[in-house]
Scaffold this motif. Structure first.
Motif, PDB file in Angstrom:
ATOM      1  N   PRO A 226       0.829  -1.208   0.000  1.00  0.00           N
ATOM      2  CA  PRO A 226       0.000   0.000   0.000  1.00  0.00           C
ATOM      3  C   PRO A 226       0.861   1.256   0.000  1.00  0.00           C
ATOM      4  CG  PRO A 226       0.086  -0.946   2.197  1.00  0.00           C
ATOM      5  CD  PRO A 226       0.854  -1.875   1.314  1.00  0.00           C
ATOM      6  N   ALA A 227       0.541   2.166  -0.892  1.00  0.00           N
ATOM      7  CA  ALA A 227       1.186   3.478  -0.909  1.00  0.00           C
ATOM      8  C   ALA A 227       0.202   4.489  -0.347  1.00  0.00           C
ATOM      9  CB  ALA A 227       1.591   3.864  -2.325  1.00  0.00           C
ATOM     10  N   PHE A 228       0.699   5.432   0.432  1.00  0.00           N
ATOM     11  CA  PHE A 228      -0.152   6.410   1.086  1.00  0.00           C
ATOM     12  C   PHE A 228       0.045   7.769   0.428  1.00  0.00           C
ATOM     13  CE2 PHE A 228       0.805   3.037   4.053  1.00  0.00           C
ATOM     14  CZ  PHE A 228      -0.441   2.720   4.586  1.00  0.00           C
ATOM     15  N   VAL A 229      -1.054   8.395   0.033  1.00  0.00           N
ATOM     16  CA  VAL A 229      -0.985   9.654  -0.703  1.00  0.00           C
ATOM     17  C   VAL A 229      -1.930  10.656  -0.071  1.00  0.00           C
ATOM     18  CG1 VAL A 229      -2.710   8.835  -2.366  1.00  0.00           C
ATOM     19  CG2 VAL A 229      -1.216  10.732  -2.978  1.00  0.00           C
ATOM     20  N   SER A 230      -1.480  11.904  -0.015  1.00  0.00           N
ATOM     21  CA  SER A 230      -2.305  12.990   0.508  1.00  0.00           C
ATOM     22  C   SER A 230      -1.946  14.274  -0.205  1.00  0.00           C
ATOM     23  CB  SER A 230      -2.096  13.146   2.020  1.00  0.00           C
ATOM     24  OG  SER A 230      -0.760  13.554   2.287  1.00  0.00           O
ATOM     25  N   PRO A 231      -2.902  15.196  -0.328  1.00  0.00           N
ATOM     26  CA  PRO A 231      -2.547  16.502  -0.894  1.00  0.00           C
ATOM     27  C   PRO A 231      -1.493  17.171  -0.032  1.00  0.00           C
ATOM     28  CG  PRO A 231      -4.937  16.230  -0.751  1.00  0.00           C
ATOM     29  CD  PRO A 231      -4.325  15.107   0.027  1.00  0.00           C
ATOM     30  N   SER A 232      -0.555  17.828  -0.656  1.00  0.00           N
ATOM     31  CA  SER A 232       0.501  18.504   0.093  1.00  0.00           C
ATOM     32  C   SER A 232      -0.111  19.530   1.044  1.00  0.00           C
ATOM     33  CB  SER A 232       1.466  19.199  -0.869  1.00  0.00           C
ATOM     34  OG  SER A 232       2.509  19.834  -0.161  1.00  0.00           O
ATOM     35  N   GLY A 233       0.201  19.414   2.341  1.00  0.00           N
ATOM     36  CA  GLY A 233      -0.352  20.317   3.337  1.00  0.00           C
ATOM     37  C   GLY A 233      -1.640  19.850   3.960  1.00  0.00           C
ATOM     38  N   ASP A 234      -2.154  18.677   3.541  1.00  0.00           N
ATOM     39  CA  ASP A 234      -3.409  18.155   4.111  1.00  0.00           C
ATOM     40  C   ASP A 234      -3.234  16.668   4.376  1.00  0.00           C
ATOM     41  OD1 ASP A 234      -5.965  17.743   4.971  1.00  0.00           O
ATOM     42  OD2 ASP A 234      -6.918  18.000   3.020  1.00  0.00           O
ATOM     43  N   GLU A 235      -2.352  16.336   5.320  1.00  0.00           N
ATOM     44  CA  GLU A 235      -2.039  14.940   5.606  1.00  0.00           C
ATOM     45  C   GLU A 235      -3.236  14.180   6.179  1.00  0.00           C
ATOM     46  OE1 GLU A 235      -0.126  17.449   6.181  1.00  0.00           O
ATOM     47  OE2 GLU A 235       1.601  17.007   4.899  1.00  0.00           O
ATOM     48  N   LEU A 236      -4.209  14.898   6.764  1.00  0.00           N
ATOM     49  CA  LEU A 236      -5.388  14.223   7.310  1.00  0.00           C
ATOM     50  C   LEU A 236      -6.241  13.596   6.211  1.00  0.00           C
ATOM     51  CD1 LEU A 236      -6.520  16.721  10.098  1.00  0.00           C
ATOM     52  CD2 LEU A 236      -5.240  14.580  10.354  1.00  0.00           C
ATOM     53  N   ALA A 237      -6.047  14.023   4.967  1.00  0.00           N
ATOM     54  CA  ALA A 237      -6.792  13.463   3.836  1.00  0.00           C
ATOM     55  C   ALA A 237      -6.067  12.286   3.201  1.00  0.00           C
ATOM     56  CB  ALA A 237      -7.040  14.543   2.792  1.00  0.00           C
TER      57      ALA A 237
END
Length: 227
Positions: free
Chosen positions: A198-209
């Motif tokens: 599994p790779a984990f991806v989030s918008p830069s600056g919004d790690e909660l997403a």
């Protein structure tokens, strides 16, 4: 003048004289290739075993005369499609192979050998392909009627805006030294790959997403939510 109409059903309908497109082609991905292209980013699509020189033409659209192109040529636009159902997954242009092969490797003056068909991607839609109903293909490489490539491209709509993302892959590794841990990490990445890790991806600056992705699709990694 040749124009293209979009019927209510979405079927591609071509009016006008001469069914041949302006050097545009439809390329059908072999079985299983869609998943491979969706999992790992590639700049080009290389298809071996495709007789591009013997490209098919839709019924009634076959060109006549010596000026008719024998097959895809560098620079020609390409619509990349996948079956089940037929859908558009990418756009591109025919590119030259990285190395030209000769029928006789020992004779540089011999005729060029038929090599792989190489398509340089210009637009990818592997995550959200669009249906290509109404388009009939007569083989792995088919000449598109006039206006059909443009109509297919319009179905994709404008490309989404690019934005920065943070992508991470965290693995617990047992090792004697940090260097060994890194080596084991890359061994896991090489052996398991996007099919299992599994790779984990989030918008830069919004790690909660943050979202986890496996096999190129969002995958729930919370076992409590599965119960």
């Amino acid at each position: 003048m040749t124009d293209t109409d979009r019927r209510v059903s979405g079927t591609i309908h071509v009016r006008g004289e001469g069914g041949l497109g302006d050097g545009a082609w439809a390329v059908l991905l072999p079985p299983g290739r869609y998943d491979a292209e969706r999992l790992v980013h590639h700049d080009t699509l290389e298809l071996t075993g495709v007789d591009a020189a013997g490209a098919a033409y839709p019924t009634g659209a076959a060109p006549a005369g010596p000026a008719a192109p024998a097959g895809p040529r560098p620079g020609d636009p390409v619509a990349v499609l996948a079956e089940g159902p037929l859908r558009l997954v990418a756009l591109g242009r025919v590119a030259r192979p990285t190395a030209e092969r000769r029928e006789d490797p020992d004779d540089p003056q011999s005729d060029p050998a038929s090599g792989p068909l190489v398509v340089a991607y210009t637009r990818r839609a592997f995550d959200e392909p669009v249906e290509a109903e109404g388009l009939t293909l007569d083989g792995p490489v088919t000449a598109l009627p006039a206006g059909a490539y443009r109509e297919l491209a319009e179905r994709l709509g404008p490309p989404p805006a690019r934005r920065p993302w943070l992508v991470s892959l965290d693995l617990p590794i047992e090792a004697e030294t940090p260097a060994e841990a890194v080596r084991v990490f890359w061994s896991y990445v090489r052996d398991l790959g996007p099919q299992e890790l599994p790779a984990f991806v989030s918008p830069s600056g919004d790690e909660l997403a943050m979202q986890a992705f496996v096999l190129g699709a969002e995958a729930n990694q919370d076992p409590e939510e599965d119960d």
